[in-house]
Design an enzyme around this catalytic site. Structure first.
Site, PDB file in Angstrom:
ATOM      1  N   CYS A 168      10.840  38.529  -0.107  1.00  0.00           N
ATOM      2  CA  CYS A 168       9.594  38.990   0.497  1.00  0.00           C
ATOM      3  C   CYS A 168       8.484  39.008  -0.550  1.00  0.00           C
ATOM      4  CB  CYS A 168       9.772  40.378   1.110  1.00  0.00           C
ATOM      5  SG  CYS A 168       8.263  40.988   1.914  1.00  0.00           S
ATOM      6  N   CYS A 173       6.406  46.338  -1.995  1.00  0.00           N
ATOM      7  CA  CYS A 173       6.767  47.707  -1.630  1.00  0.00           C
ATOM      8  C   CYS A 173       7.833  48.233  -2.600  1.00  0.00           C
ATOM      9  CB  CYS A 173       7.291  47.754  -0.204  1.00  0.00           C
ATOM     10  SG  CYS A 173       6.143  47.037   1.010  1.00  0.00           S
ATOM     11  N   CYS A 190      11.664  48.788  -1.598  1.00  0.00           N
ATOM     12  CA  CYS A 190      12.381  47.746  -0.852  1.00  0.00           C
ATOM     13  C   CYS A 190      13.245  46.848  -1.721  1.00  0.00           C
ATOM     14  CB  CYS A 190      11.371  46.900  -0.073  1.00  0.00           C
ATOM     15  SG  CYS A 190      12.172  45.726   1.047  1.00  0.00           S
ATOM     16  N   CYS A 235      16.951  45.150  17.820  1.00  0.00           N
ATOM     17  CA  CYS A 235      15.730  44.755  17.119  1.00  0.00           C
ATOM     18  C   CYS A 235      15.995  43.605  16.150  1.00  0.00           C
ATOM     19  CB  CYS A 235      15.150  45.957  16.374  1.00  0.00           C
ATOM     20  SG  CYS A 235      13.525  45.638  15.654  1.00  0.00           S
ATOM     21  N   CYS A 261      13.643  44.290  20.943  1.00  0.00           N
ATOM     22  CA  CYS A 261      12.598  44.770  20.044  1.00  0.00           C
ATOM     23  C   CYS A 261      12.499  43.799  18.869  1.00  0.00           C
ATOM     24  CB  CYS A 261      12.938  46.170  19.530  1.00  0.00           C
ATOM     25  SG  CYS A 261      13.317  47.380  20.822  1.00  0.00           S
ATOM     26  N   CYS A 279       6.735  51.145  17.909  1.00  0.00           N
ATOM     27  CA  CYS A 279       7.753  51.902  17.172  1.00  0.00           C
ATOM     28  C   CYS A 279       7.217  51.992  15.747  1.00  0.00           C
ATOM     29  CB  CYS A 279       9.085  51.151  17.222  1.00  0.00           C
ATOM     30  SG  CYS A 279      10.382  51.837  16.183  1.00  0.00           S
ATOM     31  N   ARG A 294      13.341  59.180  15.685  1.00  0.00           N
ATOM     32  CA  ARG A 294      14.567  58.408  15.434  1.00  0.00           C
ATOM     33  C   ARG A 294      15.103  58.623  14.031  1.00  0.00           C
ATOM     34  NH1 ARG A 294      13.952  52.297  16.632  1.00  0.00           N
ATOM     35  NH2 ARG A 294      14.318  53.061  18.743  1.00  0.00           N
TER      36      ARG A 294
END
Length: 313
Positions: free
Chosen positions: A52, A56, A59, A96, A128, A188, A259
């Site tokens: 990626c 972040c 991550c 998802c 999702c 979400c 959640r």
């Protein structure tokens, strides 16, 4: 419990000072007023892992970090469909499709649309997706393909965001959620707590979510992964603070599905996981997460049975 709707940020911060058991009872009462005993169950698949471009700090999939994970390009459509069927067999009602990266493009995006159509065709399973910072045209296409709910977390507060990520900003995340809702897809949108943020940041997160009004709010607890800048952050938040934060989120977001997401099995004891459900958690991410392990379906079923909860159909 309408008395909380006009509370200021300072008022919510003062709630943190209440004894934990008292705060849990307040949150439980709000949950009882707005929901029955159903708990939503969602499963995810990392359809593309690693490499990626975003930085972040939490991550393991960021190429700016040095976590030892197994990266793979986009999975084939049949593999994703089989995983979705397996998730349904294990009790999930939502599935998802998650991909790493800022945004999918070209042939990858076309393939993802095919995945969505296949998952959406499975009877009794809601599709999702979590695909990054999509354009408005891409959002229209995933809606047409069958995505009912889209995950895009704010992750932290507006004030703390630059401490966590600099390759995109807080407003980019908010804009994506607003576009999703504009085109009739449920949002979400959640957070990660335990990244060194303050109580004020946590209240700010919940207040930002109140403005966005998502259907579901995943609450992740940082699982500090070796090779990321946040490794060694185990002591940034304890179990009592996690439970108090769940309660504050329930008070600020009385009608949102809260959640349990990443980190709950590593940051909360089984007993405190139950206390969180009692307080207001009414949605579960079941099975494993993107690059870390989660709870088993059997363990979750036992926990819910002990709390007189049932998986929503």
């Amino acid at each position: 419990m309408d008395k909380y709707k006009d509370y200021s940020k300072d008022d919510f911060l003062k709630l943190y000072e209440k004894p934990l058991d008292e705060l849990i009872e307040i949150a439980h009462q709000i949950t009882e007023e707005n929901f029955n005993n159903d708990v939503e169950a969602c499963s995810i698949i990392s359809a593309k892992t690693g490499e990626c471009s975003e930085n972040c700090k939490y991550c393991s999939q960021s190429k700016h970090n040095h976590a030892e994970i197994t990266c793979h390009p986009l999975l084939d459509v049949e593999t994703v469909k089989k995983a979705a069927i397996s998730a349904k067999e294990n009790g999930a009602t939502r599935f998802c499709i998650v991909t790493s990266g800022r945004v999918p493009t070209g042939e990858d995006f076309k393939k993802i649309l095919e995945m969505i159509r296949e998952v959406a065709s499975i009877e009794g399973l809601h599709c999702c997706a979590s695909l990054g910072l999509l354009s408005e045209e891409q959002i229209k296409q995933i809606k047409e393909a069958g995505v009912e709910r889209y995950n895009h977390n704010i992750n932290t507060s507006k004030n703390y965001h630059k401490q966590i990520c600099t390759t995109h900003n807080f407003e980019d995340r908010v804009r994506t959620v607003e576009l999703i809702k504009k085109h009739g897809i449920e949002a979400c949108c959640g957070v990660i707590i335990g990244m060194g943020e303050s109580r004020e940041d946590r209240v700010d997160m919940a207040l930002s979510l109140k403005e966005l009004d998502p259907t579901t709010v995943p609450i992740n607890f940082l699982n500090p992964i070796k090779g990321t800048p946040l490794e060694g952050y185990e002591d940034k938040i304890d179990e009592e603070e996690i439970l108090k934060t769940i309660c504050i989120f329930r008070i600020i977001l009385p009608k949102a599905l809260l959640r349990y997401a990443g980190g709950r099995t590593t940051r909360l004891s089984e007993e405190n996981q139950k206390r969180g459900v009692y307080a207001g958690i009414n949605s579960l991410l079941v099975g494993n997460y993107l690059t870390t392990l989660g709870s088993t379906a059997e363990k979750d079923k036992i926990m819910l049975k002990e709390l007189d909860k049932v998986i929503a159909q």
